[in-house]
Enzyme design. Structure first.
Site, PDB file in Angstrom:
ATOM      1  N   TYR A  40     -62.926   1.886 -31.408  1.00  7.83           N
ATOM      2  CA  TYR A  40     -61.948   2.519 -30.933  1.00  7.83           C
ATOM      3  C   TYR A  40     -62.295   2.872 -29.427  1.00  7.83           C
ATOM      4  O   TYR A  40     -61.415   3.583 -28.936  1.00  7.83           O
ATOM      5  CB  TYR A  40     -61.473   3.704 -31.721  1.00  7.83           C
ATOM      6  N   HIS A  69     -55.547   5.244 -26.976  1.00  9.35           N
ATOM      7  CA  HIS A  69     -55.357   6.284 -27.643  1.00  9.35           C
ATOM      8  C   HIS A  69     -56.664   7.167 -27.708  1.00  9.35           C
ATOM      9  O   HIS A  69     -56.553   8.395 -28.061  1.00  9.35           O
ATOM     10  CB  HIS A  69     -55.127   5.854 -29.207  1.00  9.35           C
ATOM     11  N   PHE A 105     -60.507  11.213 -37.026  1.00  6.17           N
ATOM     12  CA  PHE A 105     -59.570  10.405 -36.887  1.00  6.17           C
ATOM     13  C   PHE A 105     -58.312  11.107 -36.508  1.00  6.17           C
ATOM     14  O   PHE A 105     -58.109  12.547 -36.751  1.00  6.17           O
ATOM     15  CB  PHE A 105     -58.985   9.643 -38.063  1.00  6.17           C
ATOM     16  N   ASN A 163     -54.966  11.414 -36.817  1.00  6.21           N
ATOM     17  CA  ASN A 163     -53.962  12.151 -37.416  1.00  6.21           C
ATOM     18  C   ASN A 163     -54.390  13.301 -38.394  1.00  6.21           C
ATOM     19  O   ASN A 163     -53.608  13.984 -38.599  1.00  6.21           O
ATOM     20  CB  ASN A 163     -53.503  11.201 -38.753  1.00  6.21           C
ATOM     21  N   ASN A 172     -49.174  11.846 -33.420  1.00  4.65           N
ATOM     22  CA  ASN A 172     -49.821  12.407 -34.642  1.00  4.65           C
ATOM     23  C   ASN A 172     -50.877  13.505 -34.687  1.00  4.65           C
ATOM     24  O   ASN A 172     -50.908  14.493 -35.303  1.00  4.65           O
ATOM     25  CB  ASN A 172     -50.117  11.320 -35.818  1.00  4.65           C
TER      26      ASN A 172
END
EC number: 3.1.1.29
Length: 202
Positions: free
Chosen positions: A17, A22, A76, A78, A124
């Site tokens: 990532y 993001h 993460f 969320n 989120n």
């Protein structure tokens, strides 16, 4: 330990990532900590590394006043609220002393906006933080990533890596984001809002 507040950069942990859209929140607080080391002489002391929920530093962001906590949730995206709630509860930090730095689809890449409270715009990470803090009344520095010019699925866009021209815009935005965070730490939300919302890349 006296701290002025908490600045949280949102992102996803793991090499897969890194440098994705993001993860702009992670990139921004990394840049903030690098600037603190250069400019205040105090820099940052790591308080927690490799914890299940978060990495945490105590940073001297401004030359005077109490230090700030800077966090990168490791839960993460969320589940970001789990990390924020754990830190805020342990250090007794109220929502109005929390700044969350995150990517924003509804703002073009290279621009940013500062706001306090409001909705989550489908993000989120913000949704999780709002639910677990029990209030939306924390500050947000929204770093634009724009929407895909080709349409398509949002998840693929936000988890995609920046192109060369996009990276150039980001390289200009990150120092400005650091300035916005520093203004927030030293002068408060109103001054940070004025600076961030007026900012335009050259």
């Amino acid at each position: 330990m006296n701290v002025a507040g908490l600045i949280v950069g949102l992102g996803n942990p793991g090499k897969e990532y890194e440098r994705t859209r993001h993860n702009l929140g992670f990139m921004a607080v990394d840049a903030l900590m690098e600037a603190a080391a250069r400019e205040t002489g105090g820099g940052c002391d790591q308080l927690s590394g490799g914890k299940k929920k978060y990495d945490l530093w105590r940073c001297r962001i401004t030359p005077t006043g109490d230090p700030w906590l800077v966090a990168k949730p490791q839960t993460f995206m969320n589940l970001s609220g789990e990390a924020v709630l754990a830190i805020a509860s342990y250090y007794r930090i109220k929502p109005d002393a929390i700044l969350v730095v995150h990517d924003e689809l509804d703002i073009p890449l290279g621009r940013m906006k500062f706001k306090t409270g409001g909705g989550n715009a489908g993000h989120n990470g913000l949704k999780s933080i709002t639910q677990l803090l029990g209030t939306p009344d924390f500050h947000r520095l929204r770093l634009g990533i724009g929407r895909s010019p080709h349409g398509g699925e949002t998840t693929n866009w936000v988890l995609g890596r920046l192109s060369g021209p996009e990276q150039t815009l980001l390289d200009t935005l990150l120092p400005a984001a650091v300035q916005a965070m520093t203004i927030f730490a030293s002068q408060g939300a109103a001054a940070a809002t004025q600076f961030a919302n007026a900012y335009k890349p050259d």
